[in-house]
Enzyme design. Sequence first.
Site, short mmCIF file in Angstrom:
data_model
loop_
_atom_site.label_atom_id
_atom_site.label_comp_id
_atom_site.label_asym_id
_atom_site.label_seq_id
_atom_site.Cartn_x
_atom_site.Cartn_y
_atom_site.Cartn_z
N ASP A 31 31.10 33.32 43.97
CA ASP A 31 31.51 32.74 42.68
C ASP A 31 31.17 31.26 42.48
OD1 ASP A 31 32.52 35.30 42.49
OD2 ASP A 31 34.61 34.72 42.21
N HIS A 33 34.08 38.84 33.77
CA HIS A 33 35.15 39.51 33.03
C HIS A 33 34.78 39.78 31.57
CE1 HIS A 33 37.66 38.63 36.43
NE2 HIS A 33 37.69 37.33 36.22
N HIS A 59 40.36 40.17 29.20
CA HIS A 59 40.64 40.71 30.54
C HIS A 59 42.11 40.54 30.92
CE1 HIS A 59 40.28 40.87 35.06
NE2 HIS A 59 39.59 41.93 34.69
N HIS A 113 38.14 32.79 31.74
CA HIS A 113 37.05 32.24 32.55
C HIS A 113 36.01 33.31 32.83
CE1 HIS A 113 39.65 34.25 35.47
NE2 HIS A 113 38.58 34.38 36.23
N LYS A 123 31.89 41.28 39.57
CA LYS A 123 33.21 41.86 39.84
C LYS A 123 34.22 41.41 38.79
CE LYS A 123 34.19 38.10 42.99
NZ LYS A 123 35.19 37.48 42.11
N CYS A 137 39.01 34.32 45.90
CA CYS A 137 37.88 35.25 46.07
C CYS A 137 37.23 35.17 47.45
CB CYS A 137 36.88 35.05 44.94
SG CYS A 137 37.59 35.58 43.36
C1 VGL Z 1 38.72 33.42 41.24
C2 VGL Z 1 40.72 33.28 40.16
C3 VGL Z 1 40.27 34.14 39.17
C4 VGL Z 1 37.88 33.00 42.42
C5 VGL Z 1 38.25 34.29 40.29
O1 VGL Z 1 36.64 33.06 42.31
O2 VGL Z 1 38.47 32.58 43.44
N1 VGL Z 1 39.95 32.93 41.19
N2 VGL Z 1 39.03 34.64 39.26
ZN ZN Z 2 38.34 35.83 37.66
#
Ligand code: VGL
Ligand code: ZN
Length: 207
Positions: free
Chosen positions: A12, A52, A56, A85, A110, A155
Site C-alpha cells: 500500500d 475500495h 465502502h 481513502h 484488496k 496492512c
Molecule cells: C490501511 C487502514 C485502512 C493500510 C488500509 O494500508 O494499513 N489502513 N486501509
Molecule cells: Zn483501506
Amino acid sequence: MQRASDALVVVDVQNDFLPGGALAVERGDEIVPLVNRIAAQFAVVVLTQDWHPAGHASFASSHRGKRPFQKIRLAYGEQVLWPDHCVQGSAGAAFAAGLDIPHAQVVIRKGHHRRVDSYSAFLEADRRTKTGLDGYLESRGVKRVFCVGLATDFCVAWTALDARRFGLQAAVIEDACRAIDTDGSLPAAWKAMQKASVRRLSSAAVL
Ligand code: VGL
Ligand code: ZN
C-alpha cells in the site's frame, strides 16, 4: 540478492497514505527511496494496492453519526472506521509517484468488496475470502515473504501474520514501514507478530 524462494511484498505505498493524503501515515513518504532499494534486491516482488469502491464499509462516511478512527461491529467482527481513502481509480489510490519498482510482477488489489475490508494481502477481513496471493506465491515457489510499506500496524502486520498462516516464513523490515498507531494498534501488532514468529528486521539485513 536474496534467495529464489524469497518474495518482497510492498504494501500500500499509495498517495492516500502519504502526507497530504486522505489517510496520511506520518512520515510515510520517507520509506519510498528505501523501499525502491530493497526491491532491487528481490527477484519476486508483489505490490499491494488498497482499492475500495465508493461507499465502502470501512469508511466512517458510510455509517450515520460515525467518525474516523471509531470502531464498530460489522458482520465479520470489529472494524476501525477510516476517512474515505483509496477509492478505485482515484489519484489517492495511485502508487506514490516516487515508487520505482519496474520489475514488480503482480499487483494485488484488496478491499474491493463493498461490505468487507481487507488489511491483509492474503485474506479479507471475513477471514475466509482469499485474494489469490497464497496460490500465486505457491506457484512461484516462494517460501519466505519480506514485508515493507504502509501501515506497519494494519496492512503490513496483517499481511505478515497471514503469510505465517499460509505456512510461509515472514519478516517485516521495520525501517521500511511507517505506522498509523491508533488506540494501541502498533504495540498490539508487534506483539501478535512476535507470537506468530514474524521476524522483525532492519533494512541492513537485506541490503
Ligand atoms: C490501511 C487502514 C485502512 C493500510 C488500509 O494500508 O494499513 N489502513 N486501509
Ligand atoms: Zn483501506
